[in-house]
Design a protein around this motif. Structure first.
Motif, PDB file in Angstrom:
ATOM      1  N   TRP A   1      31.989  38.312 -25.117  1.00 43.87           N
ATOM      2  CA  TRP A   1      32.408  37.683 -26.363  1.00 43.87           C
ATOM      3  C   TRP A   1      32.289  38.716 -27.475  1.00 43.87           C
ATOM      4  CZ3 TRP A   1      30.785  31.906 -27.294  1.00 43.87           C
ATOM      5  CH2 TRP A   1      31.436  31.096 -26.336  1.00 43.87           C
ATOM      6  N   LEU A   2      33.307  38.737 -28.314  1.00 47.22           N
ATOM      7  CA  LEU A   2      33.429  39.761 -29.347  1.00 47.22           C
ATOM      8  C   LEU A   2      33.688  39.087 -30.686  1.00 47.22           C
ATOM      9  CD1 LEU A   2      33.950  42.974 -29.737  1.00 47.22           C
ATOM     10  CD2 LEU A   2      36.361  42.349 -29.600  1.00 47.22           C
ATOM     11  N   ILE A   3      32.993  39.523 -31.731  1.00 50.22           N
ATOM     12  CA  ILE A   3      33.293  39.032 -33.077  1.00 50.22           C
ATOM     13  C   ILE A   3      33.929  40.161 -33.880  1.00 50.22           C
ATOM     14  CG2 ILE A   3      31.611  37.167 -33.223  1.00 50.22           C
ATOM     15  CD1 ILE A   3      29.646  39.056 -34.546  1.00 50.22           C
ATOM     16  N   SER A   4      34.826  39.784 -34.777  1.00 51.87           N
ATOM     17  CA  SER A   4      35.518  40.779 -35.597  1.00 51.87           C
ATOM     18  C   SER A   4      35.631  40.271 -37.025  1.00 51.87           C
ATOM     19  CB  SER A   4      36.921  41.077 -35.037  1.00 51.87           C
ATOM     20  OG  SER A   4      37.757  39.927 -35.094  1.00 51.87           O
ATOM     21  N   GLY A   5      35.680  41.211 -37.957  1.00 56.54           N
ATOM     22  CA  GLY A   5      35.873  40.880 -39.363  1.00 56.54           C
ATOM     23  C   GLY A   5      36.857  41.857 -39.967  1.00 56.54           C
ATOM     24  N   GLY A   6      37.641  41.383 -40.930  1.00 59.74           N
ATOM     25  CA  GLY A   6      38.692  42.252 -41.451  1.00 59.74           C
ATOM     26  C   GLY A   6      38.883  42.186 -42.948  1.00 59.74           C
ATOM     27  N   ASN A   7      39.751  43.061 -43.406  1.00 60.75           N
ATOM     28  CA  ASN A   7      40.114  43.101 -44.822  1.00 60.75           C
ATOM     29  C   ASN A   7      40.995  41.926 -45.218  1.00 60.75           C
ATOM     30  OD1 ASN A   7      38.709  45.511 -44.950  1.00 60.75           O
ATOM     31  ND2 ASN A   7      40.539  46.776 -44.684  1.00 60.75           N
ATOM     32  N   ASP A   8      41.435  41.141 -44.233  1.00 64.93           N
ATOM     33  CA  ASP A   8      42.198  39.925 -44.514  1.00 64.93           C
ATOM     34  C   ASP A   8      41.283  38.737 -44.764  1.00 64.93           C
ATOM     35  OD1 ASP A   8      41.207  39.649 -41.966  1.00 64.93           O
ATOM     36  OD2 ASP A   8      43.106  39.140 -41.023  1.00 64.93           O
ATOM     37  N   ALA A   9      39.970  38.976 -44.874  1.00 61.70           N
ATOM     38  CA  ALA A   9      38.965  37.941 -45.145  1.00 61.70           C
ATOM     39  C   ALA A   9      38.810  36.965 -43.984  1.00 61.70           C
ATOM     40  CB  ALA A   9      39.292  37.182 -46.437  1.00 61.70           C
ATOM     41  N   LYS A  10      39.204  37.374 -42.790  1.00 58.59           N
ATOM     42  CA  LYS A  10      39.046  36.549 -41.600  1.00 58.59           C
ATOM     43  C   LYS A  10      37.877  37.042 -40.756  1.00 58.59           C
ATOM     44  CE  LYS A  10      42.944  34.052 -41.990  1.00 58.59           C
ATOM     45  NZ  LYS A  10      42.976  32.572 -42.067  1.00 58.59           N
ATOM     46  N   VAL A  11      37.179  36.094 -40.140  1.00 56.74           N
ATOM     47  CA  VAL A  11      36.150  36.380 -39.141  1.00 56.74           C
ATOM     48  C   VAL A  11      36.565  35.651 -37.875  1.00 56.74           C
ATOM     49  CG1 VAL A  11      33.719  36.115 -38.507  1.00 56.74           C
ATOM     50  CG2 VAL A  11      34.346  36.631 -40.880  1.00 56.74           C
TER      51      VAL A  11
ATOM     52  N   ASP B   1      38.313  31.353 -41.954  1.00 54.93           N
ATOM     53  CA  ASP B   1      38.861  31.886 -43.208  1.00 54.93           C
ATOM     54  C   ASP B   1      37.688  32.065 -44.159  1.00 54.93           C
ATOM     55  OD1 ASP B   1      40.304  32.665 -45.361  1.00 54.93           O
ATOM     56  OD2 ASP B   1      41.510  30.837 -45.538  1.00 54.93           O
ATOM     57  N   HIS B   2      37.112  33.257 -44.129  1.00 55.43           N
ATOM     58  CA  HIS B   2      35.883  33.495 -44.884  1.00 55.43           C
ATOM     59  C   HIS B   2      36.127  33.549 -46.387  1.00 55.43           C
ATOM     60  CE1 HIS B   2      31.860  34.873 -45.714  1.00 55.43           C
ATOM     61  NE2 HIS B   2      32.317  35.963 -46.307  1.00 55.43           N
ATOM     62  N   GLY B   3      37.304  34.011 -46.786  1.00 57.59           N
ATOM     63  CA  GLY B   3      37.658  34.019 -48.199  1.00 57.59           C
ATOM     64  C   GLY B   3      37.339  35.298 -48.938  1.00 57.59           C
ATOM     65  N   GLU B   4      36.561  36.196 -48.321  1.00 58.22           N
ATOM     66  CA  GLU B   4      36.200  37.472 -48.940  1.00 58.22           C
ATOM     67  C   GLU B   4      36.371  38.590 -47.917  1.00 58.22           C
ATOM     68  OE1 GLU B   4      35.210  38.353 -51.931  1.00 58.22           O
ATOM     69  OE2 GLU B   4      34.627  36.511 -52.963  1.00 58.22           O
ATOM     70  N   LYS B   5      36.774  39.759 -48.384  1.00 53.35           N
ATOM     71  CA  LYS B   5      36.860  40.933 -47.526  1.00 53.35           C
ATOM     72  C   LYS B   5      35.502  41.201 -46.882  1.00 53.35           C
ATOM     73  CE  LYS B   5      37.789  45.908 -47.890  1.00 53.35           C
ATOM     74  NZ  LYS B   5      38.172  47.002 -48.820  1.00 53.35           N
ATOM     75  N   VAL B   6      35.513  41.468 -45.581  1.00 53.32           N
ATOM     76  CA  VAL B   6      34.276  41.599 -44.816  1.00 53.32           C
ATOM     77  C   VAL B   6      33.755  43.036 -44.880  1.00 53.32           C
ATOM     78  CG1 VAL B   6      33.276  41.460 -42.500  1.00 53.32           C
ATOM     79  CG2 VAL B   6      34.893  39.714 -43.276  1.00 53.32           C
ATOM     80  N   ASN B   7      32.477  43.181 -45.241  1.00 49.42           N
ATOM     81  CA  ASN B   7      31.812  44.487 -45.215  1.00 49.42           C
ATOM     82  C   ASN B   7      31.119  44.751 -43.881  1.00 49.42           C
ATOM     83  OD1 ASN B   7      32.521  45.246 -47.836  1.00 49.42           O
ATOM     84  ND2 ASN B   7      30.695  44.329 -48.732  1.00 49.42           N
ATOM     85  N   TRP B   8      30.458  43.716 -43.349  1.00 48.07           N
ATOM     86  CA  TRP B   8      29.706  43.892 -42.103  1.00 48.07           C
ATOM     87  C   TRP B   8      29.535  42.533 -41.441  1.00 48.07           C
ATOM     88  CZ3 TRP B   8      28.069  49.081 -41.586  1.00 48.07           C
ATOM     89  CH2 TRP B   8      27.453  49.391 -40.371  1.00 48.07           C
ATOM     90  N   ILE B   9      29.469  42.538 -40.121  1.00 49.00           N
ATOM     91  CA  ILE B   9      29.142  41.318 -39.386  1.00 49.00           C
ATOM     92  C   ILE B   9      28.081  41.633 -38.345  1.00 49.00           C
ATOM     93  CG2 ILE B   9      31.315  40.067 -39.710  1.00 49.00           C
ATOM     94  CD1 ILE B   9      32.228  41.085 -37.013  1.00 49.00           C
ATOM     95  N   SER B  10      27.326  40.614 -37.981  1.00 47.03           N
ATOM     96  CA  SER B  10      26.322  40.742 -36.934  1.00 47.03           C
ATOM     97  C   SER B  10      26.090  39.343 -36.374  1.00 47.03           C
ATOM     98  CB  SER B  10      25.028  41.346 -37.490  1.00 47.03           C
ATOM     99  OG  SER B  10      24.148  41.699 -36.446  1.00 47.03           O
ATOM    100  N   ALA B  11      25.143  39.219 -35.475  1.00 45.16           N
ATOM    101  CA  ALA B  11      24.839  37.908 -34.889  1.00 45.16           C
ATOM    102  C   ALA B  11      23.341  37.762 -34.731  1.00 45.16           C
ATOM    103  CB  ALA B  11      25.535  37.747 -33.539  1.00 45.16           C
ATOM    104  N   VAL B  12      22.863  36.536 -34.851  1.00 42.70           N
ATOM    105  CA  VAL B  12      21.438  36.261 -34.726  1.00 42.70           C
ATOM    106  C   VAL B  12      21.250  34.961 -33.959  1.00 42.70           C
ATOM    107  CG1 VAL B  12      21.351  35.045 -36.964  1.00 42.70           C
ATOM    108  CG2 VAL B  12      19.256  36.050 -36.011  1.00 42.70           C
ATOM    109  N   ASP B  13      20.213  34.920 -33.109  1.00 46.88           N
ATOM    110  CA  ASP B  13      19.858  33.697 -32.395  1.00 46.88           C
ATOM    111  C   ASP B  13      18.898  32.878 -33.240  1.00 46.88           C
ATOM    112  OD1 ASP B  13      21.272  33.920 -29.947  1.00 46.88           O
ATOM    113  OD2 ASP B  13      19.852  35.419 -29.256  1.00 46.88           O
ATOM    114  N   ILE B  14      19.220  31.606 -33.417  1.00 44.95           N
ATOM    115  CA  ILE B  14      18.341  30.675 -34.118  1.00 44.95           C
ATOM    116  C   ILE B  14      18.194  29.432 -33.256  1.00 44.95           C
ATOM    117  CG2 ILE B  14      17.976  29.280 -36.196  1.00 44.95           C
ATOM    118  CD1 ILE B  14      19.692  31.261 -37.730  1.00 44.95           C
ATOM    119  N   LYS B  15      16.981  29.212 -32.750  1.00 45.16           N
ATOM    120  CA  LYS B  15      16.687  28.063 -31.890  1.00 45.16           C
ATOM    121  C   LYS B  15      17.639  28.005 -30.695  1.00 45.16           C
ATOM    122  CE  LYS B  15      14.734  25.296 -35.647  1.00 45.16           C
ATOM    123  NZ  LYS B  15      14.817  24.033 -36.439  1.00 45.16           N
ATOM    124  N   GLY B  16      17.893  29.164 -30.102  1.00 51.19           N
ATOM    125  CA  GLY B  16      18.704  29.235 -28.899  1.00 51.19           C
ATOM    126  C   GLY B  16      20.199  29.205 -29.131  1.00 51.19           C
ATOM    127  N   CYS B  17      20.620  29.180 -30.383  1.00 53.06           N
ATOM    128  CA  CYS B  17      22.051  29.132 -30.706  1.00 53.06           C
ATOM    129  C   CYS B  17      22.477  30.421 -31.392  1.00 53.06           C
ATOM    130  CB  CYS B  17      22.349  27.932 -31.598  1.00 53.06           C
ATOM    131  SG  CYS B  17      24.075  27.860 -32.177  1.00 53.06           S
TER     132      CYS B  17
END
Length: 366
Positions: free
Chosen positions: A260-270, A330-346
């Protein structure tokens, strides 16, 4: 709906990293650095001084309390258990640092900068062990490969993607994304559907836990998947994920969903992608599909010279189709950085944008 993390600082958040315990570090403009627990509470804050932006943060892979932060040409070493003045500094780069990567054994730190250079620091001796100079423009990202602490990947605004081994000062394999695009354009012209796109300036690379599959996000809006085979790599699949440049790509690297891959862009999409269907496996790790042709050609110049792919046929025989994201935000803002974190197994996606906040999107329904 996103949950917003706010520290009270007004600086734009530029970068993120998460350690093995789910603690999040963020770097921002004007030297601001913040440490968060996985509930979104700021548990530490430090200003690294001056007007230097914190451009990248990276936790040690062997000690969850050690954090490396780049600002201008300097890397500061911090202990998040007592977030005060840095315990030490490395000032070895010639220009502003864009990206840091620590290998999984914690023995080496790589720092890529605007001059196109990558400085590799031996963390035991605290000295530069390698100075890697092949990018002709800004080196935007450097990434150590999992399970291979002597191997790393880099990419830059010269549209080059390079594979390195710490035993050598030259890349062992290079692919020019412009060659791939040229081949794609030729095919599109043959199909009478030519369309012009931005040049494929390479912004970011991420490597799956297997160590052999990596993705690259580029300015032309495409995400490309590559497979490393020994001392070379080949294009496996390319797809257009965003309408503008892809600034960030990260494999989630979870046990249940290794591709599974996450991506973020200058189009304000994640976006969240499942690229496992594009990667043939046999339960032991990725295999090359027999139906696909080899990518590119190799040239040698002298005994032991680096092998490189300079051919405009670099993607011939590989698929380049559209796949659908599992999730599009549709995040609404140009993305600078993305990451992922586990919270309570999710799993949750963290997004830094043009604001002073961090946005958190839960993946509870997937």
């Amino acid at each position: 709906m996103a949950t917003k993390w706010t520290s009270g600082d007004s600086s734009t958040v530029l970068c993120l990293d998460v350690n093995n315990e789910g603690v999040v570090a963020s770097g921002a403009e004007k030297g601001a650095l913040t440490v968060w627990n996985n509930q979104g509470a700021a548990i530490g804050h430090l200003n690294l001084g001056g007007d230097e932006d914190v451009t990248c943060v990276s936790f040690s892979r062997t000690s969850d309390s050690i954090l490396y932060a780049s600002h201008s040409e300097t890397v500061s070493v911090l202990d998040i258990r007592a977030l005060k003045e840095p315990t030490e500094y490395f000032h070895v780069n010639e220009d502003e640092i864009n990206c840091l990567s620590v290998n999984e054994t914690g023995s080496h730190l790589a720092a890529a900068d605007d001059s196109g250079s990558i400085k590799v620091i031996d963390l035991a001796s605290k000295k530069v062990s390698r100075s890697l100079r092949r990018h002709s423009n800004i080196c935007s990202c450097v990434t150590f490969r999992p399970q291979r602490p002597q191997s790393l990947l880099s990419c830059g605004l010269d549209m080059q993607v390079m594979l390195w081994n710490l035993q050598k000062t030259r890349p062992v394999w290079t692919v020019n994304l412009q060659d791939i695009v040229q081949e794609e354009m030729e095919k599109m012209q043959q199909q009478a559907s030519c369309q012009l796109f931005n040049p494929p300036l390479a912004h970011f690379t991420t490597v799956a836990n297997c160590g052999n599959i990596f993705a690259c996000g580029a300015e032309d809006g495409k995400i490309r998947l590559f497979r490393v085979m020994g001392t070379r790599f080949e294009l496996e699949y390319g797809f257009r994920g965003h309408s503008l440049g892809v600034s960030q790509v990260h494999f989630l690297n979870s046990l249940s969903h290794p591709y599974w891959l996450i991506s973020g862009g200058n189009d304000a999409k994640v976006m969240l992608w499942d690229v496992s269907e594009q990667i043939i496996t046999d339960g032991k790790g990725p295999l090359k599909s027999a139906a696909k042709k080899p990518v590119g050609c190799t040239t040698k110049k002298g005994h032991g010279a680096a092998r490189r792919d300079h051919s405009a046929k670099a993607c011939k025989g590989n698929k380049s189709n559209h796949i659908l994201p599992k999730l599009s935000i549709d995040h609404g803002e140009k993305v600078n950085w993305i990451s992922a974190v586990d919270i309570k197994g999710c799993k949750n996606i963290l997004v830094a944008d043009q604001s002073c906040q961090i946005s958190l999107y839960p993946l509870t329904e997937l």
